[in-house]
Design a protein around this motif. Sequence first.
Motif, PDB file in Angstrom:
ATOM      1  N   ALA A   1      28.909 -55.635 -18.457  1.00 20.29           N
ATOM      2  CA  ALA A   1      30.229 -56.130 -18.061  1.00 20.29           C
ATOM      3  C   ALA A   1      30.268 -56.496 -16.576  1.00 20.29           C
ATOM      4  O   ALA A   1      31.281 -56.323 -15.904  1.00 20.29           O
ATOM      5  CB  ALA A   1      31.320 -55.109 -18.391  1.00 20.29           C
ATOM      6  N   GLN A   2      29.130 -56.998 -16.065  1.00 17.79           N
ATOM      7  CA  GLN A   2      29.003 -57.419 -14.666  1.00 17.79           C
ATOM      8  C   GLN A   2      29.293 -56.275 -13.709  1.00 17.79           C
ATOM      9  O   GLN A   2      29.718 -56.486 -12.574  1.00 17.79           O
ATOM     10  CB  GLN A   2      29.942 -58.610 -14.375  1.00 17.79           C
ATOM     11  CG  GLN A   2      29.718 -59.805 -15.280  1.00 17.79           C
ATOM     12  CD  GLN A   2      30.747 -60.895 -15.086  1.00 17.79           C
ATOM     13  OE1 GLN A   2      31.136 -61.217 -13.962  1.00 17.79           O
ATOM     14  NE2 GLN A   2      31.193 -61.482 -16.182  1.00 17.79           N
ATOM     15  N   ASN A   3      29.045 -55.047 -14.164  1.00 17.70           N
ATOM     16  CA  ASN A   3      29.353 -53.863 -13.379  1.00 17.70           C
ATOM     17  C   ASN A   3      28.072 -53.100 -13.081  1.00 17.70           C
ATOM     18  O   ASN A   3      27.361 -52.680 -14.007  1.00 17.70           O
ATOM     19  CB  ASN A   3      30.345 -52.985 -14.166  1.00 17.70           C
ATOM     20  CG  ASN A   3      30.788 -51.770 -13.389  1.00 17.70           C
ATOM     21  OD1 ASN A   3      30.008 -50.842 -13.181  1.00 17.70           O
ATOM     22  ND2 ASN A   3      32.042 -51.757 -12.971  1.00 17.70           N
TER      23      ASN A   3
ATOM     24  N   ARG B   1      35.345 -62.951 -11.770  1.00 13.21           N
ATOM     25  CA  ARG B   1      34.815 -62.847 -13.125  1.00 13.21           C
ATOM     26  C   ARG B   1      34.353 -64.217 -13.601  1.00 13.21           C
ATOM     27  O   ARG B   1      34.668 -65.247 -12.983  1.00 13.21           O
ATOM     28  CB  ARG B   1      35.889 -62.317 -14.099  1.00 13.21           C
ATOM     29  CG  ARG B   1      36.551 -61.026 -13.681  1.00 13.21           C
ATOM     30  CD  ARG B   1      35.670 -59.835 -13.906  1.00 13.21           C
ATOM     31  NE  ARG B   1      35.337 -59.662 -15.310  1.00 13.21           N
ATOM     32  CZ  ARG B   1      34.501 -58.714 -15.746  1.00 13.21           C
ATOM     33  NH1 ARG B   1      33.911 -57.899 -14.892  1.00 13.21           N
ATOM     34  NH2 ARG B   1      34.242 -58.585 -17.034  1.00 13.21           N
ATOM     35  N   LEU B   2      33.632 -64.208 -14.718  1.00 15.35           N
ATOM     36  CA  LEU B   2      33.150 -65.456 -15.300  1.00 15.35           C
ATOM     37  C   LEU B   2      33.718 -65.603 -16.712  1.00 15.35           C
ATOM     38  O   LEU B   2      32.991 -65.830 -17.667  1.00 15.35           O
ATOM     39  CB  LEU B   2      31.617 -65.455 -15.347  1.00 15.35           C
ATOM     40  CG  LEU B   2      30.902 -65.576 -14.000  1.00 15.35           C
ATOM     41  CD1 LEU B   2      29.438 -65.193 -14.134  1.00 15.35           C
ATOM     42  CD2 LEU B   2      31.036 -66.992 -13.451  1.00 15.35           C
ATOM     43  N   ASP B   3      35.037 -65.464 -16.833  1.00 13.43           N
ATOM     44  CA  ASP B   3      35.656 -65.528 -18.154  1.00 13.43           C
ATOM     45  C   ASP B   3      36.830 -66.500 -18.164  1.00 13.43           C
ATOM     46  O   ASP B   3      37.182 -67.088 -17.137  1.00 13.43           O
ATOM     47  CB  ASP B   3      36.080 -64.134 -18.621  1.00 13.43           C
ATOM     48  CG  ASP B   3      36.981 -63.411 -17.620  1.00 13.43           C
ATOM     49  OD1 ASP B   3      37.670 -64.096 -16.838  1.00 13.43           O
ATOM     50  OD2 ASP B   3      36.997 -62.169 -17.624  1.00 13.43           O
TER      51      ASP B   3
ATOM     52  N   PRO C   1      31.295 -64.288  -9.195  1.00 15.31           N
ATOM     53  CA  PRO C   1      30.961 -63.244  -8.228  1.00 15.31           C
ATOM     54  C   PRO C   1      29.869 -63.710  -7.272  1.00 15.31           C
ATOM     55  O   PRO C   1      28.809 -64.180  -7.712  1.00 15.31           O
ATOM     56  CB  PRO C   1      30.467 -62.093  -9.125  1.00 15.31           C
ATOM     57  CG  PRO C   1      31.159 -62.323 -10.432  1.00 15.31           C
ATOM     58  CD  PRO C   1      31.234 -63.804 -10.590  1.00 15.31           C
ATOM     59  N   PRO C   2      30.088 -63.615  -5.969  1.00 20.86           N
ATOM     60  CA  PRO C   2      29.120 -64.152  -4.998  1.00 20.86           C
ATOM     61  C   PRO C   2      27.770 -63.454  -5.044  1.00 20.86           C
ATOM     62  O   PRO C   2      26.773 -63.994  -4.564  1.00 20.86           O
ATOM     63  CB  PRO C   2      29.814 -63.926  -3.645  1.00 20.86           C
ATOM     64  CG  PRO C   2      30.803 -62.825  -3.896  1.00 20.86           C
ATOM     65  CD  PRO C   2      31.251 -63.011  -5.303  1.00 20.86           C
TER      66      PRO C   2
ATOM     67  N   LEU D   1      33.112 -70.772 -19.820  1.00 22.82           N
ATOM     68  CA  LEU D   1      34.327 -69.980 -20.017  1.00 22.82           C
ATOM     69  C   LEU D   1      35.326 -70.252 -18.897  1.00 22.82           C
ATOM     70  O   LEU D   1      36.531 -70.381 -19.148  1.00 22.82           O
ATOM     71  CB  LEU D   1      33.976 -68.494 -20.089  1.00 22.82           C
ATOM     72  CG  LEU D   1      33.113 -68.061 -21.275  1.00 22.82           C
ATOM     73  CD1 LEU D   1      32.898 -66.549 -21.258  1.00 22.82           C
ATOM     74  CD2 LEU D   1      33.750 -68.484 -22.604  1.00 22.82           C
ATOM     75  N   LEU D   2      34.841 -70.327 -17.660  1.00 21.66           N
ATOM     76  CA  LEU D   2      35.719 -70.702 -16.546  1.00 21.66           C
ATOM     77  C   LEU D   2      36.304 -72.093 -16.780  1.00 21.66           C
ATOM     78  O   LEU D   2      37.504 -72.320 -16.571  1.00 21.66           O
ATOM     79  CB  LEU D   2      34.940 -70.689 -15.234  1.00 21.66           C
ATOM     80  CG  LEU D   2      34.542 -69.329 -14.663  1.00 21.66           C
ATOM     81  CD1 LEU D   2      33.609 -69.524 -13.464  1.00 21.66           C
ATOM     82  CD2 LEU D   2      35.767 -68.528 -14.232  1.00 21.66           C
TER      83      LEU D   2
END
Length: 343
Positions: A101-103, A222-224, A188-189, A251-252
């Motif tokens: 989850a990009q975490n 985020r990328l959603d 996210p950079p 998605l973006l």
Amino acid sequence: MAQSVGIKDVARAAGVSVGTVSNVINRPETVAGETRARVLSAIERLGYVRSESARQLRAGRSRIMGLLVLDMGNPFFVDVARGAERAARDAGLGVMVCNSAQNAAEEAEYLSLFAEQRVRGVLLTPADATGRNIEAFRRHGIPFVLVDRVAEGTAECSVSVDDVAGGALAVRHLVDAGHRSIAYVSGPPGLNQVRDRRTGALNALAEAGLGPDALRELPSERLDVAAGRDAGARLLGLADRPTAVFCANDLLALGVLQALYAAGVVVPDDLAIVGYDDIEFAAAAAVPLTSVRQPAVTMGALAAELLLEETEAGAEGGAGRHEHRRVVLQPELVVRRSSLAAR
């Protein structure tokens, strides 16, 4: 709660030794036909199921490959998993799929789980930009291959797409269509993919004699789709709105498209959109989406094959015969209606 049936229970019911039961399961040709039939009958009657985990621990080799991706809600990673699963299945292995989850913290937990389960190897799309999670995992000695990321400064294999080239394809297409002011909805950079796609976009602008100020970045955490809708709202609020938008993933782009549609902005006549990944939903959008296609299934399959090659070399005591490789695939621009208005 019913107790599980063990190999000793089978041996007792069949009137044979535990070793004989083991031979029937693993080397049936070594057991006399009558004895083998008695043991198989006991197995069926008792409902015995061999403990695969125990067998793997004794053998020291798991039949499971780990796959840790950034977002299983993104169809791109579903396709990566399909490719990896296909290659693993052909080799007689299964795949344990997990979602960071990009975490970075969740990524660390799943990597620890893979180590505890002694998986054969891991396919990993990193979420931790610092690299600390990878360094910690490396100490376990479990092979891994980076997916959708170039292995920079490390000895591991990687399979990725040339995202600099992909970003250039997207923006070159928009420039050729007459656009001179383009928004970049980024993510996210800390993600290399986001930075590389921006670099490619700037390269395409430079080729056309345009400066970096021709690209207006709208960052996103985020990328959603929800992040895309938020970016679309910010885009609509700009006083000097760009005429086109390039999004770091589809998605973006779909979220931006939703925001524009709700505001009555016509795509592509008022604003052109290009996405990235070419997921299945891109072609099915209300306005079919132009996108940079990544060969996601191929990427997953190649990564799994590299991992299998490395683990087999290690099992044969010939780890030195495995050559780590960085496979970089090329993207492809798929043009659809979202970017086709003449200017």
